[in-house]
Design a protein around this motif. Structure first.
Motif, short mmCIF file in Angstrom:
data_model
loop_
_atom_site.label_atom_id
_atom_site.label_comp_id
_atom_site.label_asym_id
_atom_site.label_seq_id
_atom_site.Cartn_x
_atom_site.Cartn_y
_atom_site.Cartn_z
N PRO A 187 55.00 68.98 -16.49
CA PRO A 187 54.10 69.21 -15.36
C PRO A 187 52.66 69.09 -15.82
N VAL A 188 51.83 68.43 -15.05
CA VAL A 188 50.42 68.30 -15.40
C VAL A 188 49.58 68.60 -14.17
N GLY A 189 48.34 69.00 -14.42
CA GLY A 189 47.40 69.21 -13.32
C GLY A 189 46.72 67.89 -12.98
N TYR A 190 45.46 67.94 -12.77
CA TYR A 190 44.71 66.72 -12.43
C TYR A 190 44.73 65.77 -13.62
N HIS A 191 45.06 64.51 -13.36
CA HIS A 191 45.11 63.48 -14.40
C HIS A 191 44.05 62.44 -14.09
N GLU A 192 43.18 62.17 -15.05
CA GLU A 192 42.02 61.32 -14.80
C GLU A 192 42.39 59.93 -14.30
N GLU A 193 43.52 59.39 -14.75
CA GLU A 193 43.92 58.05 -14.33
C GLU A 193 44.87 58.09 -13.14
N ALA A 194 45.94 58.89 -13.25
CA ALA A 194 46.99 58.87 -12.23
C ALA A 194 46.58 59.53 -10.92
N SER A 195 45.85 60.64 -10.98
CA SER A 195 45.53 61.38 -9.76
C SER A 195 44.70 60.56 -8.77
N PRO A 196 43.63 59.87 -9.20
CA PRO A 196 42.90 59.04 -8.23
C PRO A 196 43.76 57.91 -7.65
N ILE A 197 44.63 57.32 -8.47
CA ILE A 197 45.49 56.24 -8.00
C ILE A 197 46.41 56.76 -6.89
N LEU A 198 46.90 58.00 -7.05
CA LEU A 198 47.81 58.59 -6.07
C LEU A 198 47.06 59.35 -4.98
N ARG A 199 45.72 59.26 -5.00
CA ARG A 199 44.87 59.92 -4.00
C ARG A 199 45.09 61.43 -3.98
N CYS A 200 45.17 62.00 -5.17
CA CYS A 200 45.38 63.44 -5.31
C CYS A 200 44.08 64.13 -5.67
N GLY A 201 43.86 65.28 -5.07
CA GLY A 201 42.74 66.12 -5.45
C GLY A 201 43.11 67.02 -6.62
N PRO A 202 42.15 67.79 -7.13
CA PRO A 202 42.42 68.67 -8.27
C PRO A 202 43.49 69.71 -7.99
N GLU A 203 43.74 70.01 -6.72
CA GLU A 203 44.73 71.04 -6.38
C GLU A 203 46.16 70.53 -6.40
N THR A 204 46.36 69.22 -6.49
CA THR A 204 47.70 68.63 -6.44
C THR A 204 48.23 68.37 -7.84
N ALA A 205 49.32 69.03 -8.19
CA ALA A 205 49.93 68.84 -9.50
C ALA A 205 50.78 67.58 -9.52
N LEU A 206 51.07 67.12 -10.72
CA LEU A 206 51.93 65.95 -10.92
C LEU A 206 53.10 66.32 -11.81
N ASN A 226 56.62 57.83 -15.38
CA ASN A 226 56.37 57.89 -13.95
C ASN A 226 55.65 59.19 -13.59
N TYR A 227 54.56 59.05 -12.88
CA TYR A 227 53.80 60.21 -12.40
C TYR A 227 54.14 60.44 -10.93
N PHE A 228 54.88 61.50 -10.64
CA PHE A 228 55.28 61.85 -9.29
C PHE A 228 54.35 62.90 -8.70
N ARG A 229 53.98 62.74 -7.46
CA ARG A 229 53.23 63.78 -6.78
C ARG A 229 54.14 64.98 -6.57
N ALA A 230 53.75 66.14 -7.13
CA ALA A 230 54.61 67.32 -7.05
C ALA A 230 54.70 67.87 -5.63
N ASP A 231 53.76 67.50 -4.76
CA ASP A 231 53.86 67.95 -3.37
C ASP A 231 54.79 67.06 -2.55
N LYS A 232 55.26 65.97 -3.14
CA LYS A 232 56.17 65.05 -2.44
C LYS A 232 57.58 65.04 -3.04
N PHE A 233 57.69 65.33 -4.34
CA PHE A 233 58.97 65.25 -5.02
C PHE A 233 59.33 66.59 -5.66
#
Length: 242
Positions: A187-206, A226-233
């Motif tokens: 589990p990771v928090g905000y990821h500098e590369e993956a989070s913007p690509i997945l349109r995730c804010g700092p509050e969305t874990a991966l 694979n970086y999955f949005r934790a709010d979706k999967f």
């Protein structure tokens, strides 16, 4: 109205009441809950009882408590899967009647290193293909994928045919069948590369799944991250006593 309506432990009644309010839309996804003082007063319970209920709700991923900010309702994952089931991302998306899609970010061939030659069992003059893609569900980005495998394993038109599942393409010739994968989950928090690509804010874990895919002869076929949005999967596993 307070929740003193049955003889169960009060914290269980609080859990049921808050779950009911969330299901009814009283508290919406990603919404901040009232303060502990306000909740305990409206429910007619002590703050100690409320805290025990919130602790258990957090363990079940129904809420999330952010230090110094407050308590929020967790979105319900759209996609769930047993981690022991080796399914393609496309099939997971199709299972909930959504349309899978792919955005290709990068496709690059390179010569294998000595370690990669040994791991993949490929020839020195072969080429490895690295793919960076975003998988979408109804055009919304949900997974950022980085895959590496021998280029010869895929049809020549795979990169151009963006909608083809990687698993399906691998098995198209009949020579390769992915039999199992060794998976590492972080589990990771905000990821500098993956989070913007997945349109995730700092509050969305991966959830990061690092997987080594093997065929029926225990030969490495595919490396993936694979970086999955934790709010979706959400993923689960059935563990049996031995």
């Amino acid at each position: 109205m307070t929740i003193r309506t049955d003889h169960r432990h009060l914290y269980l009644q609080v859990i049921d009441r808050l779950k009911s309010d969330i299901d009814a839309g009283v508290f919406k996804e990603n919404e901040k809950l009232p303060s502990e003082f306000e909740l305990s007063k409206s429910l007619g319970v002590s703050r100690a009882t409320l805290r025990e209920a919130l602790r258990l709700l957090e363990e079940d991923n129904i809420i999330v408590r952010r230090h110094g900010v407050g308590t929020f309702v967790n979105p319900k994952p759209l996609f769930t899967s047993g981690i022991e089931q080796l399914s393609s991302i496309s099939s997971m998306i199709e299972a909930v009647n959504m349309t899978p899609g792919t955005m290709l970010l990068r496709a690059e061939e390179s010569e294998p290193t000595e370690q990669e030659i040994e791991r993949f069992g490929c020839a020195e003059d072969s080429q490895l293909l690295t793919l960076e893609r975003v998988r979408t569900a109804n055009d919304e980005p949900v997974v950022y994928c980085i895959d590496k495998l021998p280029a010869s394993y895929l049809p020549k038109d795979f990169v151009e045919n963006k909608e083809t599942s990687l698993f399906s393409a691998l098995e198209q010739s009949g020579a390769i069948r992915v039999a199992y994968a060794v998976t590492y989950i972080d589990p990771v928090g905000y990821h500098e590369e993956a989070s913007p690509i997945l349109r995730c804010g700092p509050e969305t874990a991966l959830l990061v799944l690092k997987q080594h895919h093997y065929d029926e002869n225990d030969q490495l076929v595919l490396l993936s991250k694979n970086y999955f949005r934790a709010d979706k999967f959400s993923f689960h596993v059935v563990r049996k006593r031995v």
